[in-house]
Motif scaffolding. Structure first.
Motif, PDB file in Angstrom:
ATOM      1  N   THR A 252      -7.270  -2.800 -11.779  1.00  0.00           N
ATOM      2  CA  THR A 252      -6.872  -2.511 -13.160  1.00  0.00           C
ATOM      3  C   THR A 252      -7.953  -2.948 -14.127  1.00  0.00           C
ATOM      4  O   THR A 252      -8.356  -2.184 -15.019  1.00  0.00           O
TER       5      THR A 252
ATOM      6  N   SER B 204       3.241  -1.644 -13.785  1.00  0.00           N
ATOM      7  CA  SER B 204       2.632  -1.013 -14.964  1.00  0.00           C
ATOM      8  C   SER B 204       3.538   0.084 -15.498  1.00  0.00           C
ATOM      9  O   SER B 204       3.652   0.244 -16.719  1.00  0.00           O
ATOM     10  N   TRP B 205       4.239   0.799 -14.626  1.00  0.00           N
ATOM     11  CA  TRP B 205       5.140   1.841 -15.130  1.00  0.00           C
ATOM     12  C   TRP B 205       6.304   1.231 -15.893  1.00  0.00           C
ATOM     13  O   TRP B 205       6.694   1.734 -16.946  1.00  0.00           O
TER      14      TRP B 205
ATOM     15  N   VAL C 263       1.092  -2.714  -8.282  1.00  0.00           N
ATOM     16  CA  VAL C 263       0.432  -2.631  -9.582  1.00  0.00           C
ATOM     17  C   VAL C 263       1.031  -1.494 -10.402  1.00  0.00           C
ATOM     18  O   VAL C 263       1.349  -1.641 -11.586  1.00  0.00           O
ATOM     19  N   PHE C 264       1.238  -0.354  -9.736  1.00  0.00           N
ATOM     20  CA  PHE C 264       1.760   0.796 -10.474  1.00  0.00           C
ATOM     21  C   PHE C 264       3.220   0.602 -10.834  1.00  0.00           C
ATOM     22  O   PHE C 264       3.649   0.990 -11.925  1.00  0.00           O
TER      23      PHE C 264
ATOM     24  N   TYR D 146       0.830  -1.218   0.000  1.00  0.00           N
ATOM     25  CA  TYR D 146       0.000   0.000   0.000  1.00  0.00           C
ATOM     26  C   TYR D 146       0.849   1.245   0.000  1.00  0.00           C
ATOM     27  O   TYR D 146       1.845   1.336   0.719  1.00  0.00           O
TER      28      TYR D 146
ATOM     29  N   ILE E  93      -3.336   3.317  -2.549  1.00  0.00           N
ATOM     30  CA  ILE E  93      -3.245   2.621  -3.820  1.00  0.00           C
ATOM     31  C   ILE E  93      -2.317   1.416  -3.690  1.00  0.00           C
ATOM     32  O   ILE E  93      -1.523   1.333  -2.752  1.00  0.00           O
ATOM     33  N   HIS E  94      -2.469   0.519  -4.654  1.00  0.00           N
ATOM     34  CA  HIS E  94      -1.649  -0.694  -4.670  1.00  0.00           C
ATOM     35  C   HIS E  94      -0.342  -0.389  -5.391  1.00  0.00           C
ATOM     36  O   HIS E  94      -0.307  -0.304  -6.608  1.00  0.00           O
TER      37      HIS E  94
ATOM     38  N   PRO F 190      -0.023  -6.367 -13.918  1.00  0.00           N
ATOM     39  CA  PRO F 190      -0.986  -5.374 -13.426  1.00  0.00           C
ATOM     40  C   PRO F 190      -2.427  -5.824 -13.652  1.00  0.00           C
ATOM     41  O   PRO F 190      -3.327  -5.417 -12.916  1.00  0.00           O
TER      42      PRO F 190
ATOM     43  N   ILE G 124       4.807  -0.015 -19.204  1.00  0.00           N
ATOM     44  CA  ILE G 124       4.458   1.106 -20.091  1.00  0.00           C
ATOM     45  C   ILE G 124       5.734   1.755 -20.606  1.00  0.00           C
ATOM     46  O   ILE G 124       5.836   2.122 -21.786  1.00  0.00           O
TER      47      ILE G 124
ATOM     48  N   ASP H 242      -4.710  -7.625 -11.004  1.00  0.00           N
ATOM     49  CA  ASP H 242      -5.338  -6.872  -9.922  1.00  0.00           C
ATOM     50  C   ASP H 242      -6.710  -6.418 -10.389  1.00  0.00           C
ATOM     51  O   ASP H 242      -6.853  -5.857 -11.475  1.00  0.00           O
TER      52      ASP H 242
END
Lengths: 153, 252
Positions: free
Chosen positions: B141, B47-48, B43-44, B31, B39-40, B135, B51, B138
């Motif tokens: 997402t 994803s970053w 996951v970010f 967290y 936020i999780h 990601p 991406i 989750d």
């Protein structure tokens, strides 16, 4: 925080909804705009430009091919016409030369005939005059002989 | 089967006193707290990274584009063509251009998320809580993506046809009205849960198999997982395009 708490967890869990959701949505929207600017637009432009290029080149090539075919058939027609004209000229020339030859031959023949005739007439007249001369000479001689004989007597 | 479920459920949530050697941590998150918002983080983070990799590929491939494509440009053009065909067949010739970036982003993002989650050995990076992974494993997402799709098809329908969009609900007969309304809820629900369930299940199956039989046996399952991952990205993008196409379709 609305957390669907499953699996007996006091915190977290598989269905733990929180601010991740709207943030992720915003991130994906942002990514859409970024990818649109960096990927979809430029690549799309290149691909579509190429498609246009291929299409126009193809139509142009087709047009040129049609032109070439038209030119070819035109030239073939011209060639055919020229050949026919040449054939005609040749036959005409042959006819002409034939005619000339015949005319010349006829002229030469007639000239030859005429000169032969003339020569023969000349010969005839000369012979006649020679004969006449001979006749006169013979008569003269005969007279002379008669006179001599008469004189000798 | 019940044996496996036991192993997993032991580590789901917080039951730290049992089986310390269990490798699976399902439903645990790293967290990050921003004021009242949580936020999780894992996951970010993934994803970053993914991406970033995607954008790097795109930037490298579009840096010097030519009419005779070379190298990465070929790959990007193949992807572009693939996405265009997908959008065009589902949405239709008239408006597919407006929606192609969205459909393509969904496809690419889900695809790199799924494959990145399966191919990169995230588990080597230790986190204080939770673990790195796809990601798309989750629920946040996938629900975010699905809700975006819902908003998109509403927007597509309303912007293209105005209020006539709602004719769709009574087409071909008004009897369809309740079903069509229910559909508006089942569409995002099925989209999000299909993706979430498939990717999470794939990760779980691989993790459980690796945990039980660390050699050879997980490999075909991993390949199957890659296959599933690609298919899920395609399904999500195709369905999103189909929903948008359905919303902008003219009834006669």
């Amino acid at each position: 925080m609305t957390s669907l708490l499953l699996f007996g967890a006091s915190e977290g869990g598989l269905f733990d909804f929180d601010a991740t959701l709207p943030l992720m949505a915003a991130q994906v929207v942002l990514l859409t705009y970024i990818l649109n600017a960096l990927f979809f637009k430029p690549v799309g432009k290149v691909v579509e430009d190429r498609e246009d290029y291929v299409l126009t080149s193809r139509t142009e090539a087709k047009k040129k091919l049609a032109e070439v075919e038209k030119l070819e058939s035109d030239l073939k027609n011209q060639l055919k016409g020229a050949r026919q004209a040449a054939q005609k000229v040749i036959t005409e020339a042959e006819d002409d030369s034939d005619k000339l030859y015949k005319e010349a031959l006829a002229l030469a023949n007639s000239e030859a005939n005429a000169s032969r005739e003339k020569v023969r007439r000349e010969i005839d007249s000369q012979r006649e005059s020679a004969l006449n001369q001979l006749k006169l000479d013979a008569e003269k001689l005969g007279d002379l002989i008669v006179q001599r004989l008469l004189a000798a007597k | 089967m019940s044996h496996l479920r036991l192993f997993i459920s032991l580590k789901m949530g917080t039951s730290p006193f049992l089986l310390p050697f269990a490798a699976l941590e399902v439903g645990q998150h790293l967290y990050w707290q921003f004021g009242k918002l949580r936020i999780h983080g894992q996951v970010f983070m993934t994803s970053w990274i993914l991406i970033g990799a995607l954008l790097t590929l795109v930037v490298v491939g579009t840096k010097k584009m030519e009419r005779d494509p070379k190298g990465v440009q070929n790959l990007l053009e193949f992807l572009w063509d693939y996405i265009r065909d997908l959008a065009r067949t589902q949405i239709g010739e008239k408006v597919y251009r407006d929606w192609m970036p969205f459909i393509g982003t969904l496809f690419l993002f889900i695809f790199v998320s799924n494959w990145g989650g399966a191919l990169i050995p995230w588990k080597l990076i230790e986190l204080p809580s939770g673990e790195l992974g796809a990601p798309t494993a989750d629920i946040n997402t996938t629900v975010a993506l699905a809700l975006l799709v819902s908003l998109s098809y509403f927007y597509a329908g309303l912007s293209n046809k105005g209020l006539r969009y709602f004719e769709y609900y009574v087409h071909p007969t008004p009897i369809m009205l309740p079903f069509k309304i229910v559909e508006d809820f089942t569409k995002p629900l099925s989209l999000s849960f299909r993706l979430f369930g498939n990717i999470l299940a794939d990760e779980l199956v691989v993790a459980v198999l690796v945990f039980l039989v660390p050699l050879v046996l997980p490999v075909p399952v991993m390949f199957l997982g890659l296959f599933t991952s690609a298919i899920q990205a395609l399904i999500f993008a195709t369905l999103a395009a189909y929903y948008i196409g359905e919303a902008v379709e003219e009834h006669h």
